[in-house]
Scaffold this motif. Sequence first.
Motif, PDB file in Angstrom:
ATOM      1  N   MET A   1       0.843  -1.200   0.000  1.00 61.94           N
ATOM      2  CA  MET A   1       0.000   0.000   0.000  1.00 61.94           C
ATOM      3  C   MET A   1       0.882   1.255   0.000  1.00 61.94           C
ATOM      4  O   MET A   1       1.866   1.297   0.729  1.00 61.94           O
ATOM      5  N   THR A   2       0.502   2.224  -0.842  1.00 62.90           N
ATOM      6  CA  THR A   2       1.334   3.436  -0.832  1.00 62.90           C
ATOM      7  C   THR A   2       1.010   4.269   0.406  1.00 62.90           C
ATOM      8  O   THR A   2      -0.142   4.346   0.827  1.00 62.90           O
ATOM      9  N   SER A   3       2.035   4.896   0.939  1.00 62.30           N
ATOM     10  CA  SER A   3       1.838   5.664   2.162  1.00 62.30           C
ATOM     11  C   SER A   3       1.388   7.076   1.819  1.00 62.30           C
ATOM     12  O   SER A   3       1.813   7.645   0.821  1.00 62.30           O
ATOM     13  N   ASP A   7       8.277  10.330   2.019  1.00 63.73           N
ATOM     14  CA  ASP A   7       9.423   9.421   2.155  1.00 63.73           C
ATOM     15  C   ASP A   7      10.297   9.907   3.310  1.00 63.73           C
ATOM     16  O   ASP A   7      10.889   9.136   4.050  1.00 63.73           O
ATOM     17  N   ASN A  10       8.852   8.645   6.495  1.00 62.05           N
ATOM     18  CA  ASN A  10       8.867   7.172   6.494  1.00 62.05           C
ATOM     19  C   ASN A  10      10.270   6.633   6.684  1.00 62.05           C
ATOM     20  O   ASN A  10      10.467   5.570   7.253  1.00 62.05           O
TER      21      ASN A  10
END
Length: 400
Positions: A1-3, A7, A10
């Motif tokens: 799943m894309t956050s 980045d 993350n």
Amino acid sequence: MTSILSDRINQMEESATLAMAKKARELKMQGIDIISLSLGEPDFKTPKHIQEAAKAAIDEGKYFSYPPVAGYQDLREAIAKKLREENKIGEAKAENIVVSTGAKHSIANVFMCLINEGDEVVIFSPYWVSYAEIIKLAGGVPVLIEGNLENNFKATASQLETAINDKTKAIIYSSPCNPTGSVFSKEELEAIAEVVKKKENLFVIADEIYELINFTGKHASIGSFPGMFERTITVNGFSKGYAMTGWRVGYICAPVSIAKACEKMQGQFTSGGTGIAQRAALAAISGDQGPSKEMEKAYLKRRDLVLGLIKDIPGFKTHIPEGAFYFFPDVTYFFGKSVDGFKVNNADDFCLYLLDKANVSLVTGEAFGAPNCVRISYAASEEELIEAMNRIKEACAKLV
Ligand code: PMP
Ligand code: GLU
């Protein structure tokens, strides 16, 4: 799943010191009798005269508006005077000082202002958890040079020399050091300064936040050495020496161009630090230093107490810290040992085991670049320290 998150966030590690403190707080709230030796936070109250200065500042009613971004002028002058007189940084003037919301914020400003994508920063390891993450956030690459137990965890000037290359922009160390409590001598810092001076545009970030907790009686500031003022950003603050962690006041002394850059950065991120806290900081730096000396004495007494207790635990290997309020023992002896099906593979497991079975919270050395060690903060009462070390000893004896 894309956050949905960047980045940037993350990829960032959570602060291990604050994460462990949070875990200990949560367990305490569940009624579990945790002794927290994880957070590097004085257990003393801020000295009375500093509290009084803050109250007086509120009553005066003059400090409720936005403060100047770099800090109140009288505070900047008082800091510069202290640096000239006590640290022998003769060139320090108010224009070199930027006051921020804690030294952590000061360090973040500095790296955001100095580092371009791909620039390298040499960190003397073991190091305080936040350095590497802040450097990476700024686009830099942390390069570790490592001290070990045998040399009191102090990486050397010759290690620095081999780590420096065309991309190296800065070096950072803390002395007295978090997490090891080691203190660089004047001679060791002179050797480091000689290496730094060989390369143009290389800066030293000297984190001196534990200056007032130094059992050697000798504190050396690299920024005071010949030719080093223009290359040094001295970082300091009020959290440790004046027991003012919650007031959030730190500062830098830097060459004017860097100080101005940090002021600009701060002007877009946070503005000037809290006005009332700055008035308290002024009272701290220009008032009675007696309470800080008393706290330093108490830490020394606790250091000796804990040293005796650590020596009594088979498997712990430690040097003798000379400042700050941490022990940083090597606990590799326990790796591979088990109890009730739980195997300790590394320092992280060892800390989890102690939290669970001894109800004592420490911080894994992994977070400080030394995966064989754990950090014990002895900024706690003698009773708590004795009880905590007894619990640790008992829990360790069960590991086979
Ligand atoms: N540097 C070191 C080495 C530290 O241990 C800390 C701990 N908080 C800081 C900087 C930052 O201190 P503060 O933000 O509370 O001023
Ligand atoms: N510097 C302290 C520590 O190392 C406080 C927590 C933090 O800001 O990291 O525990």
